[in-house]
Design a protein around this motif. Structure first.
Motif, PDB file in Angstrom:
ATOM      1  N   GLU A 114       0.835  -1.200   0.000  1.00  0.00           N
ATOM      2  CA  GLU A 114       0.000   0.000   0.000  1.00  0.00           C
ATOM      3  C   GLU A 114       0.873   1.255   0.000  1.00  0.00           C
ATOM      4  O   GLU A 114       0.541   2.267  -0.615  1.00  0.00           O
ATOM      5  N   THR A 115       1.988   1.155   0.684  1.00  0.00           N
ATOM      6  CA  THR A 115       2.923   2.275   0.713  1.00  0.00           C
ATOM      7  C   THR A 115       3.446   2.589  -0.684  1.00  0.00           C
ATOM      8  O   THR A 115       3.535   3.745  -1.093  1.00  0.00           O
ATOM      9  N   ALA A 116       3.781   1.532  -1.390  1.00  0.00           N
ATOM     10  CA  ALA A 116       4.391   1.733  -2.697  1.00  0.00           C
ATOM     11  C   ALA A 116       3.372   2.066  -3.774  1.00  0.00           C
ATOM     12  O   ALA A 116       3.646   2.824  -4.692  1.00  0.00           O
ATOM     13  N   ASP A 117       2.190   1.502  -3.652  1.00  0.00           N
ATOM     14  CA  ASP A 117       1.192   1.685  -4.706  1.00  0.00           C
ATOM     15  C   ASP A 117      -0.193   1.708  -4.083  1.00  0.00           C
ATOM     16  O   ASP A 117      -0.900   0.708  -4.100  1.00  0.00           O
ATOM     17  N   PRO A 118      -0.568   2.847  -3.545  1.00  0.00           N
ATOM     18  CA  PRO A 118      -1.842   2.941  -2.807  1.00  0.00           C
ATOM     19  C   PRO A 118      -3.007   2.494  -3.677  1.00  0.00           C
ATOM     20  O   PRO A 118      -3.145   2.935  -4.812  1.00  0.00           O
TER      21      PRO A 118
END
Lengths: 219, 219, 219, 219
Positions: D116-120
DNA sequence: TATGAATGAGCCTTCATTCAT
DNA sequence: AATGAATGAAGGCTCATTCAT
């Protein structure tokens, strides 16, 4: 090369024609892209490619058939300038029915409108209005003058005009629906002369109705 | 036990009533079992349990609303035996419109027929005919006599009778459709008095039309 | 002919630049050829023509941006030969962050690596290693010497070197991700001076961390 | 009966567990419902039935793993009330890493957050914040006190606190990503003791970093 | 009697890719 | 060199229906 060009445009056109037939028969919602594409001999993606959406295809079909219908069956059916009101009403009804009865793509447009009348797809907000409004207003004008002519002593009542207009349209659209619903006539479609004859009787009926409404409240 | 019986019929009945509303508004195909059951406060399986099918539910709704409609708005609207033809036509149109306009379940039946007219579900082969044929024949009789009365000199032309009958039905059904299609009237439904007034004008229009058709080919 | 040549490379180049932007923002999988081509003003087939594949385009973009990044922001940022280890670490982090934060194509490469870190496309097996390995080894060397310097009494522990290296990279990459994930900073990108300031603080943090690791197990 | 009950809930649970694994490995977008359902031994409609959406399934997985993670690995890892700041930071990092490394569903949650951090995904607006914000604030508090302790002469600089917090989180998350990206360690996952050891070194590194930042601008 | 769980068929749409020109 | 046309595979989703309880 030209043949190629024609063939290239062929898919798009075949798609529109297949869609016209299916939409006219099944309505927007019940029609499936798959059936349309199968008839058109194209893959389902073709619709997305050419029209972006099922909606887009529908709009394209509507526009196409509208243009075609107006060209082939104009409201006044080529009447002369000095035609009487009665002649103009008859021409209008003829054109309306010729557009919606019969088979093949001359009849798509009317059937689409009939479908849309009964179950609005919500797709045709703008384009449909541009197709339908002018028609309504044209008919409205004829009706108003007929009422004035039948009862010159007073200004035509606006709600009476609307009522008559709707009655006329209702009769015509019902003819389009009825042929599928009741087995009144065979599944086979009417021939153009039959359609014209039907139109003329509806015109006669409507003229009688309009005159009756025109003198409403007087006797 | 009676409570049980009542409750049992309760679910079934709630299902029918919810379905009537949804079918009337959306039509057979677009209506979903889920929406119906949500409204009825029942599980989706309840439909299959009680009516076997979506088709079965539809048939039940149609039959139910038909029975109800005929009882509340009979064709002759309680006319006396010696009523005139004109009065009987007016009563018929009133009943037809009262069944199809307005809100709430008195209006389901007409709306179902209107939907069915425009987009036959194919479900109602037998049951629909039992509901519709008598109505047609009743109207047919009135029209035939009106034509005979308007032109006693010859036997009423059969196709003329059919035409007039269809025109009348078409006008009525169009009123049901039009209110959704055009924004002519607000989403708010007509009140019974308004419906009656509308019916009377359509009757007047139709009487004018019938008389015009009756003398067709003579002048 | 030269114009032709330029134009040819023009399409290819526009494709790469558009792709760089889109890949950097959306990642390999979520990026669509259509969006890239729309931005590049080219047809979708152009990608397959010039790069055979979406994979091929990605590889080309990666290589292109890598070359560009190394040229504009070399690891040592033009440091002199006799720069201290601390200066070299600071330069490295500056270059790493300058490549990955900020907007425009100077920042593609870092963003591609950040994306690739989080969700490896599987496309860059060879090419990515040629880009990343040297960078890793360069940083590794600096870190090793820093550890040796902080604790000259023993040979740097290899796992400690790797840990520190990963921590440094992790901090930098997180900066690239965080700006999209949390609304810590506005959507607006950092200016180069801000990036440099951030880099210097990360460098300070990391130097403290390295020294702490260097004396691990001694106190 | 209880077995039955368990089995009834089984599909829903199996779905969540399969989804957890797939989402953790592939990320929200790349994960397909079909793969999840295949693994869960359920039909694709099952997702729609139980969770309405792919989004709904994702949210359910996130919530489920969050609850599980917090319960099994609380932030303070059961520390006593009078634990030192250093012990609390170490406990936090241990819990963070234990949640995100290793295999099986104890590690979903961390991996989901890393993804989620990298690709919400945009799906977890509310639920994610309820999971992440408290964690952030908890860490923030520890870091602030550590800075204050390292440099009692002045109030902790807010941006320094944020920087340190992000650096710590960045290091941890990079460990989750790195194991897939680089072949630094084998595909085999770390054992809990290895994870704890890793966490402790990251803690040591971070303490060194925090102290370096705390005295920033003074020497 | 009535229902929650689960399913399979089908729908619309997207996307990378190919092919003829 | 470059493109418009067309496609197949796959994805998410809806819906009526079935089954065990």
């Amino acid at each position: 090369m030209k043949a190629q060009r024609l063939w290239d445009e062929g898919t798009r056109k075949r798609l529109i024609e297949a869609a016209g037939e299916v939409f006219a028969r099944r309505g927007f919602r019940a029609a499936t892209i798959r059936e349309i594409c199968r008839r058109a001999g194209a893959s389902v993606s073709a619709v997305n490619y050419h029209f972006r959406d099922k909606d887009g295809l529908y709009a394209a079909v509507f526009e196409y058939s509208h243009r075609w219908a107006v060209e082939k069956y104009p409201h006044d059916m080529g009447l002369e300038e000095n035609a009487t009101l009665e002649e103009r009403l008859r021409a209008f009804i003829r054109s309306f029915l010729l557009r919606g009865l019969g088979d093949g793509f001359p009849a798509w447009h009317g059937k689409l409108i009939a479908q849309e009348t009964a179950d609005p797809s919500g797709v045709l907000s703008k384009v449909a209005q541009t197709a339908i409004r002018p028609m309504d207003e044209y008919l409205e004008g004829i009706v108003r003058e007929l009422i004035r002519k039948a009862n010159p002593s007073r200004e035509p009542n606006e709600s009476a005009v609307q009522l008559c207009r709707m009655n006329i349209v209702g009769q015509c659209i019902f003819q389009m629906h009825a042929r599928r619903f009741m087995k009144i006539a065979d599944p086979e479609e009417l021939s153009p002369p039959q359609i014209v004859a039907l139109a003329d009787r509806i015109c006669r009926f409507s003229l009688g109705g309009i005159r009756a409404i025109a003198v409403e409240g007087q006797s």
